[in-house]
Design an enzyme around this catalytic site. Structure first.
Site, short mmCIF file in Angstrom:
data_model
loop_
_atom_site.label_atom_id
_atom_site.label_comp_id
_atom_site.label_asym_id
_atom_site.label_seq_id
_atom_site.Cartn_x
_atom_site.Cartn_y
_atom_site.Cartn_z
N ARG A 1 -48.17 6.96 34.66
CA ARG A 1 -47.68 6.70 35.93
C ARG A 1 -48.61 7.33 37.02
NH1 ARG A 1 -42.49 4.63 35.95
NH2 ARG A 1 -41.11 5.43 34.26
N ASP B 1 -41.07 -8.64 37.04
CA ASP B 1 -41.38 -9.33 35.96
C ASP B 1 -40.33 -10.41 35.54
OD1 ASP B 1 -42.50 -10.00 33.23
OD2 ASP B 1 -41.73 -8.08 32.40
N THR B 2 -39.40 -10.14 34.81
CA THR B 2 -38.33 -11.47 34.41
C THR B 2 -37.58 -11.47 35.93
OG1 THR B 2 -36.62 -9.70 33.97
CG2 THR B 2 -38.18 -10.65 32.04
N ASP C 1 -45.67 2.62 34.20
CA ASP C 1 -45.73 3.35 32.79
C ASP C 1 -45.76 2.39 31.64
OD1 ASP C 1 -42.70 2.97 33.08
OD2 ASP C 1 -42.91 4.10 31.46
#
Ligand code: IMP
Ligand code: MG
Length: 173
Positions: free
Chosen positions: A159, A97-98, A153
Site C-alpha cells: 500500500r 472493479d466489479t 494492496d
C-alpha cells in the site's frame, strides 16, 4: 512487478482531477468521503488539489467473495459520522472493479438524503464490472489485471509504494 503508473504521472492526473472537481463543486456544500483503506493516499493527495472549502469523512467497506458464493458480500465496517443530509457528497476510492462495494455503499449513503452523491475512483477497472455503477470522476481506466501501490494492496502488502505496479498473477510479486 512492473510499473504501470509512475508517481509523477499519478500526481499530474490527480492535479487535473482536483481542478475538475474544484470547478464542478463551486458554491456547493462539498463533503469528501474517503473509502478505507485503499483510498487513503489518493484522497490525501486529491484534497490538496481542490481549491474549495470542504468537510472530510471516512468510511470502511469490506467486500468478500469465495468460490462457493457468486454474489459479493459487502459490509460497511465503519460509517461516516458527518450529517450528509442536503450536502454534496463525493465518495473517493482507490479502484472500481466489479463495482459491488461502491454500489452497496452508495445505496447506503443515498438513504441519508444528500443533495448529490457521486463517485470518484483513481482506477476504473472495467472488465469485471457487474454492478450498475460508473464513476463520475476517474484517474485512469484499465481493462483488467491486479495492481498494487499508492494505497492498493495485495494481502495488505504494497500500500505504501508511491508508484502503481501490475502484479504477476503466477507468483504474486
Ligand atoms: P469491487 O469489486 O469493485 O467491489 O472492489 C472491491 C475491492 O477490491 C476494491 O475496493 C479493492 O480494495 C479491491 N481490488 C479490486 N481490484 C484490485 C486490484 O487490482 N488491486 C488491489 N485491490 C483491488
Ligand atoms: Mg478498497
Amino acid at each position: 512487478m512492473k510499473v504501470l503508473f509512475r508517481a509523477d504521472e499519478i500526481a499530474e492526473r490527480v492535479k487535473q482531477l482536483g481542478k475538475e472537481i474544484s470547478e464542478d463543486y463551486q458554491d456547493r456544500d462539498l463533503v469528501m468521503v474517503g473509502v478505507l483503506k485503499g483510498g487513503f493516499m489518493f484522497l490525501s493527495d486529491l484534497v490538496r488539489q481542490i481549491d474549495l472549502p470542504m468537510q472530510l469523512d471516512f468510511a470502511r467497506v469490506s467486500s468478500y467473495t469465495d468460490s462457493y458464493t457468486p454474489a459479493h458480500e459487502v459490509k460497511i465496517m465503519m460509517d461516516v459520522e458527518t450529517n450528509i443530509r442536503e450536502k454534496d457528497v463525493l465518495m473517493v476510492d482507490d479502484i472500481l472493479d466489479t463495482g459491488q462495494s461502491m454500489h452497496v455503499f452508495k445505496a447506503h449513503l443515498a438513504l441519508k438524503s444528500p443533495a448529490s452523491l457521486r463517485v470518484c475512483t483513481l482506477i476504473d477497472k472495467t472488465f469485471r464490472r457487474s454492478a450498475p455503477i460508473t464513476p463520475d470522476f476517474f484517474g485512469f481506466r484499465i481493462k483488467d489485471g491486479f495492481i498494487v501501490g499508492y494505497g492498493l494492496d495485495y494481502a495488505e502488502k504494497y500500500r505504501s509504494l508511491p508508484d502503481i505496479y501490475v502484479l504477476n498473477p503466477e507468483n504474486g510479486r
